[in-house]
Design a protein around this motif. Structure first.
Motif, PDB file in Angstrom:
ATOM      1  N   GLU A  62       0.843  -1.188   0.000  1.00 51.86           N
ATOM      2  CA  GLU A  62       0.000   0.000   0.000  1.00 51.86           C
ATOM      3  C   GLU A  62       0.886   1.248   0.000  1.00 51.86           C
ATOM      4  OE1 GLU A  62      -3.287  -0.177  -0.325  1.00 51.86           O
ATOM      5  OE2 GLU A  62      -2.997  -2.346  -0.430  1.00 51.86           O
ATOM      6  N   PRO A  63       0.378   2.376  -0.525  1.00 47.59           N
ATOM      7  CA  PRO A  63       1.196   3.599  -0.592  1.00 47.59           C
ATOM      8  C   PRO A  63       1.291   4.294   0.769  1.00 47.59           C
ATOM      9  CG  PRO A  63      -0.970   4.029  -1.490  1.00 47.59           C
ATOM     10  CD  PRO A  63      -0.937   2.548  -1.175  1.00 47.59           C
ATOM     11  N   VAL A  64       1.757   3.537   1.756  1.00 49.28           N
ATOM     12  CA  VAL A  64       1.847   4.044   3.129  1.00 49.28           C
ATOM     13  C   VAL A  64       3.285   3.880   3.605  1.00 49.28           C
ATOM     14  CG1 VAL A  64       1.047   3.805   5.497  1.00 49.28           C
ATOM     15  CG2 VAL A  64      -0.548   3.424   3.608  1.00 49.28           C
ATOM     16  N   TRP A  65       3.952   5.009   3.871  1.00 50.09           N
ATOM     17  CA  TRP A  65       5.338   4.993   4.342  1.00 50.09           C
ATOM     18  C   TRP A  65       5.541   6.274   5.145  1.00 50.09           C
ATOM     19  CZ3 TRP A  65       9.528   1.911   1.696  1.00 50.09           C
ATOM     20  CH2 TRP A  65      10.779   2.101   2.289  1.00 50.09           C
ATOM     21  N   ALA A  66       5.765   6.138   6.425  1.00 53.54           N
ATOM     22  CA  ALA A  66       5.881   7.300   7.310  1.00 53.54           C
ATOM     23  C   ALA A  66       7.013   8.217   6.861  1.00 53.54           C
ATOM     24  CB  ALA A  66       6.116   6.846   8.750  1.00 53.54           C
ATOM     25  N   GLY A  67       6.696   9.510   6.718  1.00 52.98           N
ATOM     26  CA  GLY A  67       7.706  10.495   6.367  1.00 52.98           C
ATOM     27  C   GLY A  67       8.157  10.448   4.924  1.00 52.98           C
ATOM     28  N   ALA A  68       7.363   9.802   4.055  1.00 55.08           N
ATOM     29  CA  ALA A  68       7.770   9.659   2.656  1.00 55.08           C
ATOM     30  C   ALA A  68       6.584   9.862   1.730  1.00 55.08           C
ATOM     31  CB  ALA A  68       8.389   8.280   2.417  1.00 55.08           C
ATOM     32  N   ILE A  69       6.907  10.219   0.485  1.00 55.92           N
ATOM     33  CA  ILE A  69       5.920  10.336  -0.583  1.00 55.92           C
ATOM     34  C   ILE A  69       6.019   9.094  -1.453  1.00 55.92           C
ATOM     35  CG2 ILE A  69       5.230  11.662  -2.620  1.00 55.92           C
ATOM     36  CD1 ILE A  69       6.526  14.115  -1.235  1.00 55.92           C
ATOM     37  N   ALA A  70       4.890   8.476  -1.752  1.00 53.63           N
ATOM     38  CA  ALA A  70       4.859   7.245  -2.549  1.00 53.63           C
ATOM     39  C   ALA A  70       4.245   7.530  -3.911  1.00 53.63           C
ATOM     40  CB  ALA A  70       4.081   6.160  -1.818  1.00 53.63           C
TER      41      ALA A  70
END
Length: 306
Positions: free
Chosen positions: A151-159
Motif C-alpha cells: 500500500e502507498p503508506v510509508w511514514a515520512g515519505a511520498i509514494a
C-alpha cells in the motif's frame, strides 16, 4: 558523547580482528601488521577499559565474558563506519550519486537491466543499491529513495505509484505434461509453490479461475520470487509469479504459462522518497525516468509462449 570514553580506532580494529580470528597472528596478517603490534594495541585497549578482554591460553587467545560482550557491541558500529566511509568515497566530489533501497527480485529482474537506459540519459549519475525488504526511517538511513511493494503508506515519505503485479501460474513443460495439467482444477492436487509475502495469492487465483478448493494454502513457501521461479524451472511444482519477473524463462521455454487465468493483485510497486528533504536533480530525473519505464511496462503487451 564524551571523547575520553572512545578508544583509539586502531585498538578497536585490532581487537575485533583478533577476536574474529581467535589469533593475534592471523589478525596481523589481515591488518598487514606484526603480531607484536596487534598484541600491543589489544593491551592498550585493555588498559584503557580496565578489563581483560582475552585469556592467554598457551598458544591461543580466548575471549573473556567482558570481551564477548564488548565484541558484540562494537562489531556493528565498526561495520557501519566502514559502510559509511565507502559510501562517502563513492561520491568522488559529485552530487549525482543515487542511494537506492530496492527489493531483491525487483532489482535483479526488472530494474538492473533498465539502468543502462537511465545512464545514457544521465551519464553523470552513479548508483549505490542496497536491499531493504521493509519500510525504514529515511532520517536514519542514507537513502534518496526506495522501491516499495504494498500500500502507498510509508511514514515520512511520498509514494509515487509505478504498476501492479499481474501474476501467472507457471511450471516446467515436463511438470505440466507429466501431471496432465490441462484445466485450472488440476492445480488443486498439483504441488503449488507459495511466495511467503503473498500468502493468499493461490486462494485469490482459484477464486479468479472459479475453482472451489480447501487446499489453496498447502505447499512449500519461499522468501523470494527468484527462488520460487528456479524451483519451478527445476520441476518442483507450479508457481504464481509476476509475469515481468520471468520474461526470459517464458521466452526460452524453461517455464510455461498454464491456462489463461491471470491475477492482478491489489497492491502495487511504488517509488518512495523523503517528504521533508529537498529532492536533488538526479533523484528527480530518476523518478521521472522510472515512471516512464513503469508506464511502458503497463502499456506494452508481451507476446510470450504459453
Amino acid at each position: 558523547m564524551k571523547r575520553g570514553f572512545i578508544p583509539p580506532i586502531d585498538s578497536l580494529i585490532a581487537f575485533e580482528s583478533a577476536a574474529r580470528h581467535g589469533s593475534f597472528t592471523r589478525a596481523a596478517e589481515e591488518l598487514f601488521l606484526t603480531q607484536g603490534a596487534v598484541s600491543k594495541q589489544v593491551r592498550l585497549l585493555e588498559a584503557r577499559l580496565g578489563v581483560e578482554l582475552f585469556k592467554r591460553v598457551r598458544q591461543r587467545i580466548v575471549l573473556t565474558d567482558a570481551g564477548r560482550l564488548y565484541l558484540h557491541d562494537i562489531k556493528g558500529t565498526l561495520e557501519k563506519m566502514t559502510t559509511a566511509t565507502r559510501q562517502v568515497m563513492s561520491f568522488g566530489g559529485s552530487e549525482d550519486v543515487l542511494n537506492l533501497a530496492v527489493l531483491p527480485t525487483f532489482g535483479t529482474r526488472w530494474l538492473a537491466g533498465r539502468l543502462p537506459r537511465f545512464h545514457e540519459r544521465y551519464p553523470e549519475a552513479s548508483f549505490n543499491l542496497a536491499v531493504r525488504l521493509r519500510p525504514f526511517d529515511f532520517e536514519a538511513e542514507p537513502f534518496d529513495g526506495a522501491i516499495h511493494y504494498g500500500e502507498p503508506v510509508w511514514a515520512g515519505a511520498i509514494a509515487e505509484p509505478l504498476f501492479h503485479e499481474e501474476v501467472v501460474p507457471v511450471c516446467s513443460r515436463h511438470f505440466r505434461d507429466r501431471h496432465g495439467l490441462t484445466k485450472p482444477e488440476h492445480l488443486c492436487t498439483a504441488l503449488r509453490l507459495h511466495q511467503s509475502t503473498r500468502p493468499d495469492a493461490w486462494q485469490r487465483w482459484f477464486l479468479q479461475a472459479d475453482v472451489e478448493t480447501d487446499l489453496a494454502f498447502q505447499g512449500p513457501r519461499f522468501d523470494q520470487f527468484t527462488m520460487i521461479s528456479q524451483a519451478a524451472v527445476a520441476g518442483l511444482g507450479v508457481a504464481l509469479v509476476p509475469k515481468f519477473f520471468i520474461e526470459e524463462e517464458l521466452r526460452s521455454g524453461s517455464l510455461v504459462m498454464l491456462f489463461g487465468v491471470t491475477l492482478k493483485l491489489p497492491s502495487a510497486y511504488h517509488f518512495v522518497y523523503p517528504e521533508n528533504r529537498t529532492i536533488r536533480p538526479v533523484v528527480k530525473a530518476f523518478k521521472s525516468w522510472l515512471q516512464e519505464e513503469a508506464k511502458d511496462q503497463k502499456d506494452r503487451e508481451i507476446m510470450l509462449p504459453g
